[in-house]
Design an enzyme around this catalytic site. Sequence first.
Site, PDB file in Angstrom:
ATOM      1  N   ASP A 191       0.860  -1.202   0.000  1.00 29.08           N
ATOM      2  CA  ASP A 191       0.000   0.000   0.000  1.00 29.08           C
ATOM      3  C   ASP A 191       0.893   1.248   0.000  1.00 29.08           C
ATOM      4  O   ASP A 191       0.893   2.014   0.953  1.00 29.08           O
ATOM      5  CB  ASP A 191      -0.941  -0.009   1.220  1.00 29.08           C
ATOM      6  CG  ASP A 191      -0.213  -0.040   2.561  1.00 29.08           C
ATOM      7  OD1 ASP A 191       0.931  -0.541   2.617  1.00 29.08           O
ATOM      8  OD2 ASP A 191      -0.780   0.454   3.566  1.00 29.08           O
ATOM      9  N   HIS A 231       9.596   0.030   9.308  1.00 29.32           N
ATOM     10  CA  HIS A 231       8.569  -1.021   9.319  1.00 29.32           C
ATOM     11  C   HIS A 231       8.724  -1.989   8.135  1.00 29.32           C
ATOM     12  O   HIS A 231       9.215  -3.103   8.274  1.00 29.32           O
ATOM     13  CB  HIS A 231       7.176  -0.396   9.283  1.00 29.32           C
ATOM     14  CG  HIS A 231       6.812   0.353  10.523  1.00 29.32           C
ATOM     15  ND1 HIS A 231       6.835  -0.209  11.775  1.00 29.32           N
ATOM     16  CD2 HIS A 231       6.400   1.637  10.706  1.00 29.32           C
ATOM     17  CE1 HIS A 231       6.447   0.673  12.680  1.00 29.32           C
ATOM     18  NE2 HIS A 231       6.190   1.807  12.056  1.00 29.32           N
TER      19      HIS A 231
HETATM   20  C1  BDR Z   1       2.525  -0.286   8.726  1.00 27.48           C
HETATM   21  O1  BDR Z   1       1.424   0.598   8.505  1.00 27.48           O
HETATM   22  C2  BDR Z   1       1.669   1.371   7.347  1.00 27.48           C
HETATM   23  O2  BDR Z   1       1.343   2.710   7.611  1.00 27.48           O
HETATM   24  C3  BDR Z   1       3.123   1.215   7.013  1.00 27.48           C
HETATM   25  O3  BDR Z   1       3.334   1.308   5.629  1.00 27.48           O
HETATM   26  C4  BDR Z   1       3.453  -0.154   7.535  1.00 27.48           C
HETATM   27  O4  BDR Z   1       3.145  -1.152   6.587  1.00 27.48           O
HETATM   28  C5  BDR Z   1       3.169   0.048  10.062  1.00 27.48           C
HETATM   29  O5  BDR Z   1       2.271  -0.165  11.111  1.00 27.48           O
HETATM   30 CA    CA Z   2       2.811  -0.590   4.227  1.00 29.94          CA
END
Ligand code: BDR
Ligand code: CA
Length: 314
Positions: free
Chosen positions: A10, A241
Amino acid sequence: MPRKIVIDTDPGIDDAMAIFYALRSPELEVLGLTTVYGNAHTETCTINALRLLEIAGRPDIPVAEGAHRPLVSRFHGPADFVHGKDGQGDTFLPPAAAKPVGVHAAQFLIDAVMSDPGNVTIVALGPLTNVAMALLLRPDLPAYTREIVLMGGNAYVPGNASPAAEANIFNDPAAADIVFGAACPVTMAGLDVTSRIRMTADDLDRFATFPNAESQHMARLLPCYRSFYYGQLGVHEILVHDSTTISWLLHPELFTVEARPVRVETEGISRGKTWPANKSSRPDSDWEGRPAVNILVAANGPEAVRVELEAFAR
Ligand code: BDR
Ligand code: CA
């Protein structure tokens, strides 16, 4: 032989970093990107996936658009306060020339896995709707899947979308519960490790010095991400992340793994909480009969950052 992966995503600032990290790693071959809602609406995420591939000089890699909402609940809306209104730090780049392929992401994931049974890994960086749909459409898919590695969840630390839940799992807990039940190796790179792998201001400043288009794009995106985390942490650092999935594939020795079944709370105020089984669970508990998930519980953060920056520098 490079390891074959397909990335469900995403994008998203940290998704962009993970996608570029994978593309710049000769140990990996990216078969395609599939898109989902999350950091932005799905249409925007598809445009971003195509843009990122163009920036990386890989417009030949197919993009398949996927789900626009969770399996059984409503989408709570984009994380534009983290990733900007365009999901790319409010850089508002023009759309790429390429278009998505005319296949749904769930079917694309199935076709990618079945193109080389046993050798394709699914890397999931967003809500797990597309991956769950693929598993519902082809219940035997795990038998042919090398591994599913996902950024999401929180085993022993608080959430980020709520006190209970991490954002990707919060967005589609029902889908996540299906994916954690898949009978193939499933690796959870959740907040237990990603909240402890941090790029410092010095690390972040290095992107602008690397003379390649991917690093230059990251240098444009990162101020937005950095200012969100400055508001959260009070220091100029970001949490790494989505890239942690790629670090796991390239350097599993940097992580400590705990193998336990995982269930997901699908309703109520703890919606999206990932619960690992514990030893004292009753034999007839809701975890009984579920496969063990590789939960990443500790990491060598500085080394994970170092190897990732090395991929951007070369
Ligand atoms: C996840 O949430 C999204 O906003 C980031 O891309 C990552 O995949 C972190 O909690
Ligand atoms: Ca993500």
